[in-house]
Design an enzyme around this catalytic site. Structure first.
Site, short mmCIF file in Angstrom:
data_model
loop_
_atom_site.label_atom_id
_atom_site.label_comp_id
_atom_site.label_asym_id
_atom_site.label_seq_id
_atom_site.Cartn_x
_atom_site.Cartn_y
_atom_site.Cartn_z
N TYR A 85 0.83 -1.21 0.00
CA TYR A 85 0.00 0.00 0.00
C TYR A 85 0.86 1.25 0.00
CZ TYR A 85 -3.45 3.51 1.13
OH TYR A 85 -4.25 4.62 1.07
N GLY A 160 -13.73 10.50 1.80
CA GLY A 160 -13.72 9.17 1.19
C GLY A 160 -14.11 9.19 -0.28
N ASP A 162 -12.72 10.33 -3.02
CA ASP A 162 -11.42 10.87 -3.43
C ASP A 162 -11.46 11.78 -4.67
OD1 ASP A 162 -11.08 8.81 -1.61
OD2 ASP A 162 -9.32 7.98 -2.60
N ARG A 195 -9.47 4.26 -11.42
CA ARG A 195 -8.85 4.91 -10.27
C ARG A 195 -8.60 6.40 -10.58
NH1 ARG A 195 -8.81 2.97 -5.32
NH2 ARG A 195 -6.93 4.19 -4.94
N GLU A 386 -16.21 -3.38 -5.07
CA GLU A 386 -16.06 -2.12 -4.33
C GLU A 386 -17.11 -1.13 -4.82
OE1 GLU A 386 -12.23 -0.34 -4.93
OE2 GLU A 386 -12.53 1.17 -3.38
C1 DGY Z 1 -6.84 5.12 -1.31
O1 DGY Z 1 -5.73 4.76 -0.97
O2 DGY Z 1 -7.26 5.09 -2.46
C2 DGY Z 1 -7.79 5.58 -0.31
O3 DGY Z 1 -8.96 6.05 -0.87
C3 DGY Z 1 -7.20 6.57 0.64
O4 DGY Z 1 -7.96 6.43 1.77
#
Ligand code: DGY
Length: 419
Positions: A85, A160, A162, A195, A386
């Site tokens: 991550y 949240g 993003d 994304r 998701e």
């Molecule tokens: C991510 O890493 O994409 C998350 O949304 C950050 O919390």
């Protein structure tokens, strides 16, 4: 397209939550999100409560155990290192709490979902331990994120949502100078077209570096804010959470005066989010005072917050007509709509659960049932993704997702006990 037998879906949902269980906390999904995320975890607890209330209490207790002395409850708790991550604890440099963490919070859904756990397992002892922690967290929002009751965000990861178009103008005003080289990990787990873009990521990382430079000191950050957008997600969710916290005060025989004061302030702040031109609740860029011009799925959290608004029902009707699987995170057919790109179009089942519960509570039964059934079809036909393409239902983002499984068990499944 095949519809799975609901009983099988129930079993799958439980097995996803068990598979994502790391002992005392649940990850959103293995790989993409390997730590404890704040609102994901609270939703997981809601789902877990349907089969293991004791474990559900533990989930929220673990979440609250990461609280900072300031009252802030971080959006990520980095319990165990995981190189898969980015950005990890070494990038955040936020060591203010008992557990390595990020330096920002997330929408405070916990009080509302703890109320659901408590309905199944009325453990007042556990509730009593959590109550002052929840109250300190809500106080932190009122102290540091309230603009006369409109709760604002300082980083797109706080709400949240993003890459929602709501922050486009505020993000464009940031020059991510000196952000340097970094390696994203999200795009190695998920198709990059689902994304945020590199331009957005540069600014996310730059804002983290900015907070770190200021030592995550809220007083210092209040004097130097590159981004501040009053947000329906935060405002409506905190308003709702305070109504549930006030209920806990009643249950526990605690004083609720301060919480009632917050509710009044937030009701006034929520009204400020009304964009008369759009006839909808909409974010406000506090740098310019301008509304951002977006009817997002967060705009429809008004009922969840206990605020009725006939014109929002009209917008909801439009979204129902525009796609097979509402509620899209951004309106279908508008220039910025992108069916599979995260918060710029996809439907999120957990957002639907809040919108649907709010509708039902405010007496809008027909719309509530319609949304619940559409969400049931979505997960029944396409699984526990998701998020989903609102037009086709195609799964997007991470798979085997905890909050989608939780929402299935607690709300969307035919077996869910829904009031
Ligand atoms: C991510 O890493 O994409 C998350 O949304 C950050 O919390």
């Amino acid at each position: 397209m095949t519809t799975m037998d609901p009983i099988e879906r129930d079993e799958q949902a439980r097995s996803i939550l068990r598979g994502n269980d790391r002992g005392s906390y649940t990850v959103p999904t293995a790989g993409l999100y390997p730590y404890q995320w704040n609102w994901d975890s609270a939703f997981s607890a809601w789902g877990i409560a349907t089969f293991d209330p004791d474990r559900a209490w533990t989930e929220v207790e673990t979440l609250m155990s990461g609280q900072w002395p300031s009252g802030m409850v971080p959006h990520i708790l980095f319990h165990k290192p995981d190189p898969g991550y980015f950005p990890g604890p070494e990038v955040w440099g936020a060591d203010h709490g008992p557990i390595p963490s990020s330096g920002i919070s997330q929408p405070p859904v916990a009080a509302t979902l703890i109320r659901e756990i408590h309905k199944r397992d009325a453990d007042d002892k556990r509730l009593r331990t959590l109550f002052p922690k929840l109250k300190a967290w809500h106080a932190w929002f009122m102290n540091w994120r309230s603009d006369k009751g409109a709760i604002f965000i300082t980083h797109p990861w706080e709400p949240g949502r993003d890459n929602a178009p709501d922050w486009d103008a505020a993000m464009a005003a940031i020059d991510p100078v000196g952000v340097g080289e970094y390696a994203r990990r999200d795009t190695s787990h998920v198709d990059p077209s689902m994304r945020p873009t590199k331009e957005e990521y540069d600014r996310y990382v730059w804002l983290v570096q900015h907070g770190r430079r200021l030592g995550w000191d809220e007083a210092a950050m209040a004097k130097d804010r590159p981004l501040a957008v009053a947000d329906p997600t935060m405002t409506f969710i905190l308003l709702r959470a305070n109504r549930d916290l006030a209920h806990f005060a009643d249950v526990l025989g605690e004083d609720r005066t301060e919480i009632d004061g917050w509710i009044e302030t937030l009701e006034a702040g929520a009204k400020r989010l009304w964009n008369a031109e759009l006839a909808a609740f909409d974010a406000i860029d506090l740098a310019t005072g301008e509304h951002t011009g977006n009817v997002s799925n967060a705009s429809f959290l008004c009922w969840y917050a206990g605020l009725d608004e006939p014109q929002m029902l009209a917008h909801l009707e439009t979204t129902f007509e525009a796609c097979r699987y509402p509620v899209p995170s951004h309106p279908v057919g508008t220039p910025k709509f992108d069916a599979r790109r995260y918060w710029r179009g996809p439907t999120w089942a957990f957002m639907n659960s809040m919108i649907g519960r709010g509708l039902a509570e405010m007496g809008h039964r027909t719309q509530a049932d319609r949304l619940r059934l559409a969400t049931r079809d979505l997960i029944g036909e396409h699984g526990f993704a998701e998020y989903f393409d609102p037009l086709t239902g195609a799964p997007a983002g991470g798979g085997m997702f905890s909050w989608t499984a939780a929402v299935w068990l607690a709300w969307a499944s035919p077996s869910a006990e829904v009031a």
